[in-house]
Design an enzyme around this catalytic site. Structure first.
Site, short mmCIF file in Angstrom:
data_model
loop_
_atom_site.label_atom_id
_atom_site.label_comp_id
_atom_site.label_asym_id
_atom_site.label_seq_id
_atom_site.Cartn_x
_atom_site.Cartn_y
_atom_site.Cartn_z
N ASP A 159 7.50 -4.78 14.25
CA ASP A 159 8.02 -3.41 14.20
C ASP A 159 8.20 -2.83 15.61
OD1 ASP A 159 5.27 -3.54 14.45
OD2 ASP A 159 4.84 -1.91 13.07
N ASP B 283 0.84 -1.21 0.00
CA ASP B 283 0.00 0.00 0.00
C ASP B 283 0.87 1.26 0.00
OD1 ASP B 283 1.01 -0.23 2.54
OD2 ASP B 283 -0.92 -0.26 3.56
N SER C 22 -4.23 -3.06 10.32
CA SER C 22 -4.32 -2.09 11.41
C SER C 22 -5.63 -1.32 11.39
CB SER C 22 -3.15 -1.10 11.33
OG SER C 22 -3.19 -0.39 10.10
#
Length: 444
Positions: free
Chosen positions: A287, A211, A318
């Site tokens: 992350d 994305d 998310s």
């Protein structure tokens, strides 16, 4: 004699009565035993019936087990054939796009799953600038799972190599209510990076997600930064992202910074770093795991002031978290910076602290109360000191920058200092309680 015979007859009457009584008791006992035998036979018939039923059920279950085992074998065979096909396609694709005489700067991998439309947009953006540099930056798409639309979309491009991660192992979350997706993403990242570093033997890998769009100087930026990454072992990775890179907070497309906070979202690491990370890679939230001090071990990350990637993924794992406030307003660099002509030696560890400290020291101190108003009325750079995390969050909220911390480090911070533009080109430095000492600034 007649009298004695008469006495015997009288004795026969009680004897007959006793005999009759005994016969009646025997008959009753026989009847009772007969009833019990009948009940026992009924119970035996019932048990036999239940046993036959149970045997039939076991037989059916055994047939189902055999059928499932055969189905599993077929699936495993299909999976093996599919993996072999993917590996063959991967091998042929890689042979086609890699120039044997050109040592790649880095492999570029787009991590994908089930968003074919997003993937198409990302690939188009990457190919716009990668096509002329294909031998320097071999392009891969790594798909997690078997979404047919994503697979067919990736395979429709001759300019890239397709990889597929097929993982059927069940996912067990560590805490109730967690999204399984974050566990699957972590597995996929480890698999893809292992493939690129160990199977294909690349020295560096740039990770993108499905994305993202990239800036015109994306590849030149990473090539320039790769030299720093090789020379300076205090740099753990290079990122194209600035968490506070919204249009209102950036100005200079040439400005680069070191940060104690891992930015992600378009980043490059080396095989030597992956050798360290791969064996202990987390089950989920990779992350945030990289942002823990125990994992980055005091090493830092390079980031630009103006982002070299743009994240358009409003819909994903998310669920659009932070999208409208922090991601949608991001400014992506739109000019071609000649990074080859730039001297980036100031970013080396032995020079950067002094370079950054000089900027902070020259900034005019501003008391924390009504900081935004006071900063607006001062020309030039300003610095505002915060006392603790809650004080930082208050100031960050006033300016509109990220308030989030991870393991004691604010987003984008270096030595506790968060820098951003406010009414550009003015810079604002939010300075931690121990930042000046860490930077070696005295009597400030």
């Amino acid at each position: 004699m007649a009298k004695l015979s008469c006495d015997y007859r009288f004795l026969l009457i009680p004897a007959a009565i006793v005999f009759i009584y005994i016969q009646m008791r025997l008959f009753a006992t026989q009847s009772e035993y007969a009833d019990r035998i009948a009940e026992a036979m009924d119970a035996e018939h019932h048990c036999s019936s239940q046993m036959r039923l149970l045997i039939d059920q076991i037989s059916m279950q055994q047939e189902q087990i055999v059928a499932l085992e055969e189905g599993k074998k077929r699936k495993e065979q299909e999976c093996a054939q599919l993996k072999a096909l993917v590996q063959d396609l991967e091998k042929k694709g890689l042979q086609r796009i890699i120039d044997k005489t050109q040592v790649p700067v880095a492999a570029v991998v787009i991590m994908a799953c089930n968003r074919a439309d997003y993937l198409e947009r990302t690939i188009a953006s990457v190919l716009k600038y990668q096509s002329s540099l294909a031998s320097k930056y071999p392009l891969f798409v790594s798909q997690d799972g078997s979404d047919p639309n994503v697979r067919s979309k990736a395979l429709s491009y001759n300019q890239l190599t397709y990889m597929q991660h097929l993982d059927y192992d069940p996912v067990h979350t560590e805490r109730p209510g967690e999204l399984i997706a974050y566990y699957k993403i972590a597995r996929h990242y480890k698999w893809a990076l292992d493939e690129l570093f160990y199977k294909h033997n690349f020295d560096r890998v740039i990770i993108l997600e499905d994305d993202m769009e990239i800036a015109p100087d994306f590849f030149d930026y990473f090539e320039a930064a790769s030299a720093l990454l090789d020379k300076d072992k205090s740099i753990m990775a290079v990122s194209s992202w600035n968490d506070n890179g919204q249009k209102q907070f950036v100005h200079d497309p040439y400005a680069l910074y070191r940060s104690d906070f891992f930015p992600g979202l378009g980043w490059m690491l080396t095989r030597s770093t992956w050798n360290e990370l791969s064996p202990k890679w987390p089950k989920a939230y990779w992350d945030d795991w990289l942002r823990l001090k125990e994992n980055h071990k005091g090493r830092q990350f390079l980031r630009p002031e103006v982002c070299r990637t743009y994240n358009f993924g409003e819909h994903g794992s998310s669920m659009g978290q932070f999208f409208q406030k922090y991601l949608e307003p991001i400014k992506m660099n739109d000019i071609k910076v000649d990074w080859k002509s730039q001297d980036l030696s100031y970013l080396m560890e032995d020079k950067y602290k002094k370079y950054f400290a000089d900027m902070v020291e020259k900034a005019k101190p501003v008391p924390g109360t009504d900081a935004v108003l006071k900063a607006s009325n001062i020309k030039g750079d300003v610095r505002i000191q915060y006392k603790d995390q809650s004080d930082f969050e208050r100031l960050a909220h006033q300016f509109g920058v990220f308030e989030e911390w991870k393991d004691g480090v604010p987003r984008t911070a270096y030595k506790g200092v968060v820098v951003f533009r406010y009414q550009p080109p003015r810079r604002v430095f939010l300075v931690g309680p121990d930042s000046l000492r860490q930077l070696g600034i005295k009597n400030a």
